[in-house]
Design an enzyme around this catalytic site. Structure first.
Site, short mmCIF file in Angstrom:
data_model
loop_
_atom_site.label_atom_id
_atom_site.label_comp_id
_atom_site.label_asym_id
_atom_site.label_seq_id
_atom_site.Cartn_x
_atom_site.Cartn_y
_atom_site.Cartn_z
CB ILE A 1 33.03 34.14 43.44
CG1 ILE A 1 33.48 35.08 44.56
CG2 ILE A 1 33.62 32.75 43.64
CD1 ILE A 1 32.97 34.66 45.92
N GLY A 2 33.29 36.99 41.32
CA GLY A 2 32.51 38.16 40.92
C GLY A 2 33.41 39.34 40.63
CB THR A 3 34.32 41.57 38.23
OG1 THR A 3 33.28 41.60 37.27
CG2 THR A 3 35.27 40.47 37.97
N GLY A 4 33.21 43.75 39.93
CA GLY A 4 32.28 44.86 40.03
C GLY A 4 33.00 46.18 39.94
N GLY A 5 32.37 47.16 40.52
CA GLY A 5 32.80 48.54 40.35
C GLY A 5 34.26 48.78 40.65
N GLY B 1 36.68 46.21 41.84
CA GLY B 1 37.54 45.08 42.11
C GLY B 1 36.84 43.78 41.85
CB VAL C 1 34.30 39.08 45.17
CG1 VAL C 1 34.13 38.32 46.48
CG2 VAL C 1 33.88 40.52 45.33
CE LYS D 1 34.15 45.33 47.55
NZ LYS D 1 33.04 45.86 48.34
CG ASP E 1 25.24 50.88 45.94
OD1 ASP E 1 24.14 50.85 45.35
OD2 ASP E 1 26.28 50.41 45.46
#
Ligand SMILES: *[C@@H]1O[C@H](CO)[C@@H](O)[C@H](O)[C@H]1NC(C)=O
Ligand SMILES: *[C@@H]1O[C@H](CO)[C@@H](O)[C@H](O)[C@H]1NC(C)=O
Ligand SMILES: *[C@@H]1O[C@H](CO)[C@@H](O)[C@H](O)[C@H]1NC(C)=O
Ligand SMILES: *[C@@H]1O[C@H](CO)[C@@H](O)[C@H](O)[C@H]1NC(C)=O
Ligand SMILES: *[C@@H]1O[C@H](CO)[C@@H](O)[C@H](O)[C@H]1NC(C)=O
Ligand SMILES: *[C@@H]1O[C@H](CO)[C@@H](O)[C@H](O)[C@H]1NC(C)=O
Ligand SMILES: *[C@@H]1O[C@H](CO)[C@@H](O)[C@H](O)[C@H]1NC(C)=O
Ligand SMILES: *[C@@H]1O[C@H](CO)[C@@H](O)[C@H](O)[C@H]1NC(C)=O
Ligand SMILES: *[C@@H]1O[C@H](CO)[C@@H](O)[C@H](O)[C@H]1NC(C)=O
Ligand SMILES: *[C@@H]1O[C@H](CO)[C@@H](O)[C@H](O)[C@H]1NC(C)=O
Ligand SMILES: *[C@@H]1O[C@H](CO)[C@@H](O)[C@H](O)[C@H]1NC(C)=O
Length: 869
Positions: A577-581, A583, A585, A599, A699
């Site tokens: 359901i998501g990617t980011g810095g 890893g 999710v 995560k 952050d």
């Protein structure tokens, strides 16, 4: 107008010498001439010109703009309202202003003055003086003139009179921005003292006279923006003092003369926008002082000569829009000071050289419309100053290098109309991109929302949509900014729904973004491959250290590692359901029916110490804190196959997405928004003031504020959080999300709670405005921003509040948020104070809501009246 602020000591010293000689002459002249008769002649000429009206001064030397020598003879006429003639003569210009206010002389004519009456005149500065008519022949009698400035007189017309050739003392001749036409007469060759020759922006035609080669002292030759034709005379090579050569925007043809190579002092050479043909002469390589080389928009052909590699001082090189061919030479790596490189619209072939990565100062790179092939080199990731990159309309293939993500200053990226394949990069890499065009390629991937900063986004003509996964969507936040500091929110399904329901409109608006997931395989693959063996051993040790590889607690049901694997089909992309810095999710429904968020650190990243550290950091932070508005960590797994955290699942995803999509933004009413702000304030107050040592999140952004099904807000993502120990250094690398980082972090590395306070202020403003406050933040000091009404900046997608309690809360949030974004950290309130402020106020507002301006909110003396709630 005046020349560029390039100080030239040679210029001033030469000028001074000339002036001193002139001054000596003045005394000689005044000793031999009946000075009172000369004076009366001058006075008469000045009077008859009508330029001063019917003046009745006893002494004409007292006229505004007139300077006389000791003998009472006029040496300077200086009527320019702007600095002119080396500005060393401009001391009369202040008095000129009073003059121009007391007289109105809208149109002066040079012909109205009897120029034969001023034998001692050295400076005639009539820049921007509304001159009309033409330049009279009699100007040629001013034999002592060292500076003649007639620039910026749009109504001055006619030809340059031949008599100008008599002004052999001239050091500076400024005739630009007029309507003068005709040729540059060959008489210029007689003005051998000239240092400055400014003839640009006129309608001069004909060719550049060969006699120009006699101006041995010339330093500045500005002839751009005329209608000059014919060749650049080879005699130009004799001007060995020439520093600035500007010939652009004319109709010069023929080839660039080889003799140009003799101009060893040349710093600036612009010849763009002419009809020059043939090759770039290799002799240019001898101009080793050159910083600025513009040859664009001509018909130059052949390849870039190797000798150009000698120009190590180049800062700006532009050769766009020619017929140049061959490869982009790898010697460009020598240009360590280059900031601008334009090679667009030529026929350059072969691949972009790896050495491009050595141009550490490069800010603007345009390689578009060529025949470039191969891969965009990963060395591009070293160009940390790059903010404009256009390689569109080439034949570049292969994947987009992951290293582009390191370019935190990139604002414009155009790779359209190439043959790029593979997955779109995670947009989290492109934190500041305002314009992104990847259309007409062969990119694949799945759509995500989340790059709010992109204004112009074009992903058309890519086979993108085919791969939207069944449950997936990606709602990556706009960035781990500034560094590779990991940062990621837990994201979720609402964005996907929104994209699905209004996809077309979103694409049309280009604001809410679609992009694709990708995992940064290229980046670390090599390193991982190498470390693999040792890693296995370490993982075992790690597992032993932790006792159990999975440690899951605080959850009234058992979660086994196997359950997680099963629930996500071994982390199948459908559950992502998501990617980011650092890893991705995943959403996992456990056998009990409970839904959790996972995560997961990508395997390659797990072997990267920086990511690994963030991950462990988050575990450490979250295992020790408990607050109703901080996302709950149920447990973690550190397994040699994968590392993941198990979180409470947040049905509505992050605040960023909730505010971006209209349907959700409307659902998030004023009461909910105020509650969101209050929740964040309470959670931050807890971190800063109830934890020992205090924790700074570092952050806080709308990406890291998560909403549950009740639209309650929770702070997530503690990957960059830090404990503030009283005795340890608080210095750190900068972490955070672009747009939310406190300004002081630009010059100090010291982390304090006040950084979070600033970010909180931005988030609070964004929550009530519906979009990132953007420029408002930097313009708050300006009257135009302060005059804005609060109701003008509030989110207009939901009706303005009318309930007095809601109105008061919004005003309160606005006051508090504006105090939090003050640039001086010490003047920001503490989160404790903010949190209490938002709790205790029980008054309502007496002032009508729509009359409240930002100025009042910045200096709050609001009239709150006690009400019963
Ligand atoms: C200078 O000329 C004026 C008339 O213009 C005359 O009155 C005066 O006597 C002359 N002075 C000398 C020193 O010749
Ligand atoms: C200046 O004075 C003369 C006569 O004294 C007159 O004819 C003329 O019109 C005046 N000019 C201006 C601009 O006032
Ligand atoms: C003007 O001339 C003086 C010498 O008389 C010099 O010291 C000064 O720097 C000059 N000013 C400018 C603005 O060039
Ligand atoms: C130039 O002329 C215009 C009217 O044509 C007038 O408004 C302006 O004040 C004049 N400027 C100067 C410097 O005299
Ligand atoms: C320059 O322009 C003038 C008119 O502005 C024209 O008469 C003349 O022929 C032109 N000369 C050249 C060489 O083009
Ligand atoms: C060129 O400049 C130097 C100093 O910068 C000066 O000494 C010399 O006279 C100038 N003129 C020529 C023709 O070299
Ligand atoms: C340059 O242009 C002139 C006309 O302006 C033409 O006569 C001449 O042949 C051209 N020279 C070249 C080398 O193209
Ligand atoms: C460059 O153009 C000229 C004509 O302007 C032509 O004669 C020459 O062959 C061309 N050179 C190359 C390398 O294409
Ligand atoms: C690059 O610029 C710096 C400062 O502007 C200068 O000191 C240095 O000499 C330049 N380097 C080269 C190779 O020109
Ligand atoms: C890219 O194009 C070159 C030819 O220009 C070809 O040799 C290479 O295999 C292509 N690479 C990919 C990944 O398509
Ligand atoms: C670090 O920050 C904390 C909290 O602001 C403060 O108490 C401590 O004195 C700081 N440490 C240093 C070494 O500045």
């Amino acid at each position: 107008m005046r020349k560029n602020n390039v100080s030239s000591s040679s210029f001033y010293s030469a000028l001074l010498v000339t002036l001193c000689i002139a001054a000596t002459n003045i005394f000689l002249v005044s000793a031999t001439v009946n000075s009172s008769s000369l004076s009366s002649l001058e006075a008469k000429a000045l009077l008859n010109s009508g330029w001063w009206g019917n003046f009745s001064f006893a002494n004409h030397c007292q006229l505004e703009g007139i300077i006389c020598n000791e003998a009472g003879s006029v040496v300077r006429i200086f009527l320019s309202p702007v600095a002119s003639c080396s500005s060393n003569f401009s001391y009369s210009s202040s008095s000129y202003y009073s003059y121009s206010s007391s007289y109105s002389s809208p149109h002066r004519k040079l012909e109205n003055m009897d120029w034969t009456s001023f034998p001692n005149l050295e400076v005639l500065s009539l820049n921007d003086c509304n001159l009309t008519g033409s330049i009279p022949e009699e100007i040629g009698t001013l034999s002592k003139l060292t500076c003649l400035d007639l620039s910026n007189n749009k109504n001055l017309e006619g030809l340059l009179p031949l008599t100008l050739g008599n002004l052999t003392q001239l050091v500076e001749l400024d005739i630009c921005y007029t309507n003068i036409t005709g040729p540059i007469p060959s008489f210029v060759g007689q003005l051998t003292n000239l240092i400055d020759l400014h003839l640009f922006s006129n309608r001069l035609n004909g060719s550049i006279p060969q006699e120009i080669g006699k101006l041995k002292n010339l330093v500045y030759m500005f002839m751009e923006d005329n209608i000059l034709s014919g060749p650049i005379p080879s005699y130009i090579g004799q001007l060995t003092n020439l520093t600035y050569l500007r010939l652009s925007s004319n109709r010069l043809n023929g080839s660039i003369p080889q003799e140009i190579g003799k101009l060893k002092n040349l710093v600036h050479m612009s010849m763009e926008d002419n009809i020059l043909s043939g090759p770039i002469p290799s002799y240019i390589g001898q101009l080793t002082s050159l910083t600025y080389l513009h040859l664009s928009s001509n018909r130059l052909n052949g390849s870039i000569p190797q000798e150009i590699g000698m120009l190590k001082n180049l800062v700006d090189m532009s050769m766009g829009d020619n017929i140049l061919s061959g490869p982009i030479p790898s010697f460009i790596s020598q240009f360590i000071n280059l900031t601008d490189l334009n090679l667009s619209s030529n026929r350059f072939n072969d691949s972009i050289p790896l050495e491009i990565g050595d141009l550490m100062q490069l800010a603007h790179l345009d390689l578009s419309h060529n025949l470039l092939t191969g891969k965009i080199p990963s060395s591009i990731g070293k160009l940390i100053n790059l903010h404009f990159f256009d390689a569109s309309s080439n034949q570049v293939n292969d994947t987009i290098p992951a290293e582009l993500g390191l370019l935190s200053n990139l604002g414009h990226l155009d790779l359209s109309s190439n043959q790029l394949s593979g997955q779109l990069p995670p947009i989290t890499w492109l934190s500041q991109v305002q314009y992104l065009n990847l259309s007409h390629n062969n990119l694949s991937g799945k759509v995500l929302c989340g790059i709010y900063s992109v204004n112009g986004l074009d992903l058309s003509y890519n086979p993108l949509t085919r791969q939207i996964p069944q449950y997936g969507y990606d709602c990556s936040p706009p960035s781990p900014a500034l560094s590779q500091a990991p940062s990621q929110a837990i994201n979720k399904t609402t964005c996907y729904k929104a994209i699905n329901s209004s996809k077309k409109r979103i694409v049309m608006r280009t604001l809410l973004i679609s992009l694709l997931i990708t995992i940064f395989i290229g980046l670390l693959a090599f390193a991982c491959f190498r470390c693999r063996k040792t890693h296995k051993k370490e993982a075992k040790e790690r597992a032993m250290k932790n006792g159990d590889i999975c440690s899951i607690w605080n959850y009234d049901g058992r979660i086994a590692y196997e359950d997680i694997i099963k629930a996500t089909n071994d982390f199948d992309i459908r559950y992502c359901i998501g990617t980011g810095g650092y890893g991705s999710v995943y959403r996992a429904q456990l056998p009990s029916g409970k839904v959790v968020a996972l995560k997961k650190l990508h395997r390659f990243e797990a072997e990267e110490p920086a990511f690994d550290k963030s991950f462990r950091n988050e575990v450490q932070m979250l295992t020790n804190i408990r607050h109703r508005n901080i996302v709950k960590l149920y447990g973690f797994c550190l397994h040699n196959r994968c590392m993941f955290l198990v979180f409470e699942y947040m049905e509505r995803g992050n605040l960023f997405c909730a505010l971006r999509f209209e349907v959700e933004a409307i659902e998030l009413g004023w009461t909910q928004r105020v509650n969101v702000v209050k929740s964040i304030a309470h959670a931050l107050s807890y971190l800063h003031h109830d934890c020992t040592p205090p924790i700074v999140h570092r952050d806080i952004s709308t990406n890291n504020i998560l909403l549950n099904s009740e639209m309650e807000a929770f702070i997530g993502d503690f990957g960059t959080a830090r404990l503030l120990y009283p005795d340890s250094s608080n210095e750190t690398i900068i972490a955070g999300t672009y747009g939310y980082i406190a300004p002081e972090l630009a010059y100090t590395m010291v982390v304090t709670e006040k950084c979070d306070v600033y970010s909180f202020g931005v988030v609070a403003l964004e929550t009530i405005m519906g979009s990132h406050p953007g420029e408002l933040l930097s313009s708050l000091a300006s009257p135009s921003s302060q005059n804005l009404m609060l109701t003008d900046v509030l989110d207009s997608r939901i009706p303005h509040p009318t309930n007095p309690v809601v109105v008061r809360n919004i005003v309160l949030v606005a006051i508090v948020a504006l105090a939090c974004v003050r640039s001086e950290p010490r003047s920001r309130p503490t989160m404790l104070c903010v949190s209490q402020e938002l709790l205790v106020c029980k008054k309502t507002l007496a002032t009508p809501f729509r009359t409240i301006s930002l100025r009042q909110l910045l200096n709050p003396e609001m009239d709150f009246t006690q009400i019963k709630e």
